[in-house]
Write an enzyme that holds these catalytic residues in place. Structure first.
Site, PDB file in Angstrom:
ATOM      1  N   LYS A 184      51.652  24.773 107.216  1.00  0.00           N
ATOM      2  CA  LYS A 184      50.327  24.160 107.158  1.00  0.00           C
ATOM      3  C   LYS A 184      49.403  25.046 106.326  1.00  0.00           C
ATOM      4  CE  LYS A 184      50.721  22.015 111.737  1.00  0.00           C
ATOM      5  NZ  LYS A 184      50.647  20.596 111.346  1.00  0.00           N
ATOM      6  N   ARG A 205      59.220  15.132 116.958  1.00  0.00           N
ATOM      7  CA  ARG A 205      60.222  14.099 117.264  1.00  0.00           C
ATOM      8  C   ARG A 205      61.610  14.712 117.424  1.00  0.00           C
ATOM      9  NH1 ARG A 205      58.399  10.928 112.091  1.00  0.00           N
ATOM     10  NH2 ARG A 205      56.545  12.099 112.709  1.00  0.00           N
TER      11      ARG A 205
END
Length: 512
Positions: free
Chosen positions: A283, A358
């Site tokens: 990020k 996920r």
């Protein structure tokens, strides 16, 4: 008593009070409703409020403090809910209760008494009001561990001038919900080191110590995790060099004393990424700040189990799975283009290591789906701060998505209704065929792609589609609902919201 409960004993200094002039309190907090809702003013303060309105018209718009001889402590805090339109819900009551208690404490009160009135327009207003007041008293875990908070001595709740069994039940339910939400806030809001995976395990064990209806199983062996949770292990690789950051899978099970009374089985899988750097797809531009809250899904699961352990619903059997890991960056980071083999046997091509949530839940979801068919009336949830897209679509509300079996019962719609009753925002989002199809592998040998990097829309729905496919829930007659709580988890400087703990408890009748 464990450290997370040290800042107040939820029963020992919380009272139901029938006398607004009891000298044990040093302030009274009064929620002011607009005239059109038809809520009668208590007889002790009705005339005073009418006079105050003539002195300061702002009592209908902002919290005010008054010297009032008619109430305990001679101090009256009037907290208005403001104008109520057809688009408002009971959250206006929660906000007014929170603001009123905060203002009372800021004014120097240590023992406030809250007036909790019944409101026909909002059937659960009393429950929401009490929960809002209790939430205003919360102090973060790391503050409590440094200095014992002394923000209040006791708190009272006044509904009417005689004790009623119904109001006592409401207060007890609110206390149970707050105890559950404290756990969710502590786990979700504490920093990445205080709530590293190993520390979450210790906290969970302390939180449920002595609970006869709760069993806890911790899987922390690296080889076992690599074998049974290979996608979680991939996310965890760079973090596995630091012992306290290593992945853990925590299974918490609630069973009532009489299993013959069980009519529903709930299975909740929570994303517990204690810090998300984005991994190799790191990020940038300051977007890493706040990623300690990527564990709020697991925090909600723990909170829900705590509510069950307190209120002991006889009709539920519940299993919660906390998928704890840290998405670190380093020489052993998993990277895009890797082909991973999941517990289900399906291959998954990594496309973006910042879509780790996920993967963290996938193997646990498949395991639970595989065993759910043996349970009575099962319903599976995944709960996760999964996509920024859910926040972009629904703001601070939860995105609820059903698979075909759950949608046939309008499950997310029922959850949305429960949320509207208890001041938690739930938005129903539909998973469509294309949300499943977009996850199909693009290269030879790929069964699934982790994330379709070409997708321009429906990102939170396609994430649900991935989980449905990796969990084998696209063709099984098993009810499954994915809750993306990215917006609802809360952002600093606000504490984690613990949403949707109360909505789940309301829907599944944990409290009545």
């Amino acid at each position: 008593m464990s450290v997370h409960e040290v800042f107040y004993k939820l029963y020992d200094n919380i009272f139901i009070e029938t006398n607004l002039q009891n000298t044990d309190y040093d302030a009274v907090v009064f929620i002011l409703y607009p005239d059109e809702l038809g809520v009668n003013l208590p007889r002790h303060i009705g005339s005073f409020v009418d006079k105050a309105a003539k002195i300061d018209k702002h009592i209908n718009n902002s919290v005010t403090v008054w010297n009032c001889d008619y109430v305990s402590g001679g101090r009256l805090i009037i907290s208005p809910i403001g104008k109520v339109t057809p688009y408002h819900d009971v959250s206006v009551v929660k906000k007014a209760a929170q603001k009123g208690v905060v203002r009372a404490l800021d004014a120097g009160a240590k023992s406030p008494l809250i007036v909790v009135q019944s409101v026909v327009h909002f059937p659960d207003a009393q429950l929401v009001c009490v929960m809002g007041a209790l939430e205003a008293l919360y102090s973060p875990l790391q503050m409590r561990e440094r200095v014992a908070p002394n923000n209040f001595t006791k708190i009272g709740f006044h509904a009417e001038e005689q004790l009623s069994e119904g109001f006592e039940r409401i207060v007890r339910n609110a206390i149970a919900m707050e105890r559950a939400r404290i756990i969710a806030r502590d786990i979700g809001g504490s920093d990445p080191e205080r709530m590293a995976p190993a520390n979450i395990v210790e906290y969970i064990k302390n939180s449920f110590a002595g609970e006869s209806n709760i069993t806890i199983n911790v899987i922390d062996d690296e080889k076992l995790i690599a074998k049974e949770y290979p996608l979680l292990a991939a996310v965890n690789r760079a973090a596995s060099r630091v012992d306290r950051h290593k992945a853990r899978v925590v299974e918490i099970e609630y069973k009532p004393s009489d299993l013959s009374r069980v009519t529903e089985t709930l299975i909740l899988v929570g994303k517990g990424v204690t810090y998300d750097t984005g991994g190799a797809d790191i990020k940038i531009s300051g977007r890493m700040a706040g990623m300690a809250r990527d564990k709020c899904g697991a925090a909600v699961v723990a909170g829900f189990l705590k509510a069950c352990s307190i209120l002991k619903p006889p009709h539920l059997k519940v299993t919660g799975v906390l998928c704890l890991c840290r998405n670190s960056v380093g020489s052993d980071s998993y990277v895009a283009d890797e082909l991973l083999v999941s517990r289900s046997g399906k291959t998954v091509r990594v496309t973006n290591t910042d879509a780790e949530g996920r993967l963290a839940m996938a193997d646990a979801l498949f395991k639970m789906a595989d065993s759910a068919s043996k349970e009575l009336n099962p319903h599976i949830y995944t709960i996760a701060t999964l996509t920024g897209h859910a926040r972009a679509c629904y703001g601070n509300n939860v995105a609820a998505m059903d698979n075909h079996s759950a949608r046939a019962t309008n499950h997310s719609g029922k959850l949305q209704f429960s949320g509207s009753r208890v001041a938690e925002g739930i938005e129903v989002s539909i998973v469509r065929q294309e949300d499943l199809a977009v996850n199909v592998g693009k290269c030879k040998g790929d069964d699934l792609v982790q994330y379709d990097t070409d997708a321009k829309a429906r990102n939170h729905q396609l994430a649900a589609g991935f989980l449905i496919k990796i969990g084998g829930l696209d063709d099984k007659n098993l009810k499954y609902t994915h809750l993306d709580i990215a917006g609802a988890a809360g952002e600093a400087p606000h504490e984690p919201s613990a949403v949707p703990v109360v909505s789940l408890c309301h829907l599944h009748k944990v409290f009545m």
